[in-house]
Enzyme design. Structure first.
Site, mmCIF file in Angstrom:
data_model
loop_
_atom_site.group_PDB
_atom_site.id
_atom_site.type_symbol
_atom_site.label_atom_id
_atom_site.label_comp_id
_atom_site.label_asym_id
_atom_site.label_seq_id
_atom_site.Cartn_x
_atom_site.Cartn_y
_atom_site.Cartn_z
ATOM 1 N N ASP A 34 107.693 89.338 93.960
ATOM 2 C CA ASP A 34 108.689 89.404 93.060
ATOM 3 C C ASP A 34 108.109 89.073 91.573
ATOM 4 O O ASP A 34 107.197 89.563 91.090
ATOM 5 C CB ASP A 34 109.882 88.858 93.686
ATOM 6 C CG ASP A 34 111.104 88.859 92.669
ATOM 7 O OD1 ASP A 34 111.095 89.882 91.930
ATOM 8 O OD2 ASP A 34 111.971 88.045 92.685
ATOM 9 N N GLU A 61 101.969 89.860 102.903
ATOM 10 C CA GLU A 61 102.890 89.457 102.407
ATOM 11 C C GLU A 61 103.997 90.518 102.573
ATOM 12 O O GLU A 61 103.721 91.784 102.365
ATOM 13 C CB GLU A 61 102.772 89.313 100.751
ATOM 14 C CG GLU A 61 102.305 87.724 100.446
ATOM 15 C CD GLU A 61 103.727 86.512 100.318
ATOM 16 O OE1 GLU A 61 104.616 86.975 100.983
ATOM 17 O OE2 GLU A 61 103.333 85.638 99.507
ATOM 18 N N ASP A 62 105.334 89.974 102.571
ATOM 19 C CA ASP A 62 106.482 91.404 102.617
ATOM 20 C C ASP A 62 106.507 91.875 101.343
ATOM 21 O O ASP A 62 106.814 92.900 101.039
ATOM 22 C CB ASP A 62 107.496 90.610 103.260
ATOM 23 C CG ASP A 62 107.882 89.375 102.872
ATOM 24 O OD1 ASP A 62 107.370 88.820 101.817
ATOM 25 O OD2 ASP A 62 109.141 89.051 103.109
ATOM 26 N N ARG A 72 117.000 90.192 108.756
ATOM 27 C CA ARG A 72 115.621 90.192 109.122
ATOM 28 C C ARG A 72 115.428 91.245 110.112
ATOM 29 O O ARG A 72 114.351 91.868 110.283
ATOM 30 C CB ARG A 72 114.886 88.823 109.696
ATOM 31 C CG ARG A 72 114.957 87.883 108.351
ATOM 32 C CD ARG A 72 114.175 86.718 109.083
ATOM 33 N NE ARG A 72 114.114 85.504 108.245
ATOM 34 C CZ ARG A 72 113.558 85.359 106.998
ATOM 35 N NH1 ARG A 72 112.675 86.243 106.534
ATOM 36 N NH2 ARG A 72 113.767 84.096 106.373
ATOM 37 N N PHE A 98 117.652 93.426 95.269
ATOM 38 C CA PHE A 98 117.222 92.681 96.453
ATOM 39 C C PHE A 98 117.237 93.615 97.600
ATOM 40 O O PHE A 98 118.295 94.248 97.688
ATOM 41 C CB PHE A 98 118.425 91.762 96.343
ATOM 42 C CG PHE A 98 117.955 90.424 96.981
ATOM 43 C CD1 PHE A 98 116.991 89.531 96.701
ATOM 44 C CD2 PHE A 98 118.072 90.522 98.572
ATOM 45 C CE1 PHE A 98 116.547 88.449 97.290
ATOM 46 C CE2 PHE A 98 117.701 89.430 99.240
ATOM 47 C CZ PHE A 98 116.737 88.457 98.572
HETATM 48 P P1 IMP Z 1 108.270 85.626 94.000
HETATM 49 O O1 IMP Z 1 107.419 84.217 94.273
HETATM 50 O O2 IMP Z 1 109.428 85.687 92.990
HETATM 51 O O3 IMP Z 1 107.161 86.685 93.953
HETATM 52 O O4 IMP Z 1 108.904 85.682 95.423
HETATM 53 C C1 IMP Z 1 108.324 86.000 96.738
HETATM 54 C C2 IMP Z 1 109.261 85.623 98.084
HETATM 55 O O5 IMP Z 1 110.639 86.078 97.522
HETATM 56 C C3 IMP Z 1 109.000 86.738 98.996
HETATM 57 O O6 IMP Z 1 107.976 86.364 99.591
HETATM 58 C C4 IMP Z 1 110.415 86.646 99.590
HETATM 59 O O7 IMP Z 1 110.571 85.847 100.772
HETATM 60 C C5 IMP Z 1 111.374 86.568 98.485
HETATM 61 N N1 IMP Z 1 111.739 87.769 97.944
HETATM 62 C C6 IMP Z 1 111.671 88.331 96.728
HETATM 63 N N2 IMP Z 1 112.242 89.365 96.554
HETATM 64 C C7 IMP Z 1 113.083 89.678 97.673
HETATM 65 C C8 IMP Z 1 114.054 90.762 98.085
HETATM 66 O O8 IMP Z 1 114.245 91.572 97.330
HETATM 67 N N3 IMP Z 1 114.566 90.401 99.386
HETATM 68 C C9 IMP Z 1 113.948 89.411 100.153
HETATM 69 N N4 IMP Z 1 113.303 88.394 99.792
HETATM 70 C C10 IMP Z 1 112.731 88.495 98.535
#
Ligand code: IMP
Length: 156
Positions: A83, A79-80, A145, A132
């Site tokens: 959040d 995973e990148d 990206r 972000f």
């Molecule tokens: P989560 O479900 O809230 O954990 O969100 C995960 C996904 O949201 C990641 O795989 C990203 O695609 C996107 N995401 C969350 N935070 C960021 C950020 O700061 N920049 C870009 N994408 C984000």
């Protein structure tokens, strides 16, 4: 991180499956794979969770499933960024249902402050504050990206 992963999976019978989550983790997963010293296979899944903007919708949808049969295989989900944890925990449960021999999670960036759903991170790059970020695979509305480094999005 690559050295640790290579050591941990050094003795498995079949190649480790690196499962990247499209599209954000592709740059990181590719770089990581090139530093691994063990045999690997690649597979990809895609989900939608953000839609547009910088706030997670919390609604996760599977857009593209695995193409490999992962039953009995060792899988490392790459995973990148994590959040709220909603996307990853949804995917983790989904992949688990395909009955891999093992499933671990590797993540580049972790916004711990925002966690709603706990996720078991086995390999972590960096904790980051609640801002972000874009670049190195991460986007804002599909832009940025391709930036080489991770940047904070102004006003994000
Ligand atoms: P989560 O479900 O809230 O954990 O969100 C995960 C996904 O949201 C990641 O795989 C990203 O695609 C996107 N995401 C969350 N935070 C960021 C950020 O700061 N920049 C870009 N994408 C984000």
């Amino acid at each position: 991180m690559a050295a640790e992963i290579s050591a941990d999976y050094g003795k498995v019978d079949r190649p480790l499956i690196l499962l990247s989550v499209l599209k954000g983790s592709v740059v990181f997963a590719t770089d990581l794979s090139r530093s691994l010293t063990i045999p690997v296979n690649f597979d990809y899944v895609a989900v939608s969770s953000y839609g547009h903007g910088t706030e997670s919708s919390g609604h996760v949808q599977l857009l593209k499933d695995l193409t490999m049969d992962i039953e009995g295989r060792d899988v490392l989900m790459v995973e990148d960024i994590i959040d709220t944890g909603l996307t990853t925990s949804f995917l983790f449960d989904h992949v688990q249902r395909h009955r891999p021999a093992s499933l671990k999670l590797c993540v580049l960036l972790d916004k711990t402050e925002r966690r709603v759903k706990p996720v078991p991170i086995a390999y972590k790059g960096f904790d980051i504050p609640n801002q972000f970020v874009v670049g190195y695979g991460l986007d804002y509305d599909e832009l940025y990206r391709n930036l080489r480094a991770v940047h904070i999005l102004e006003g994000g």
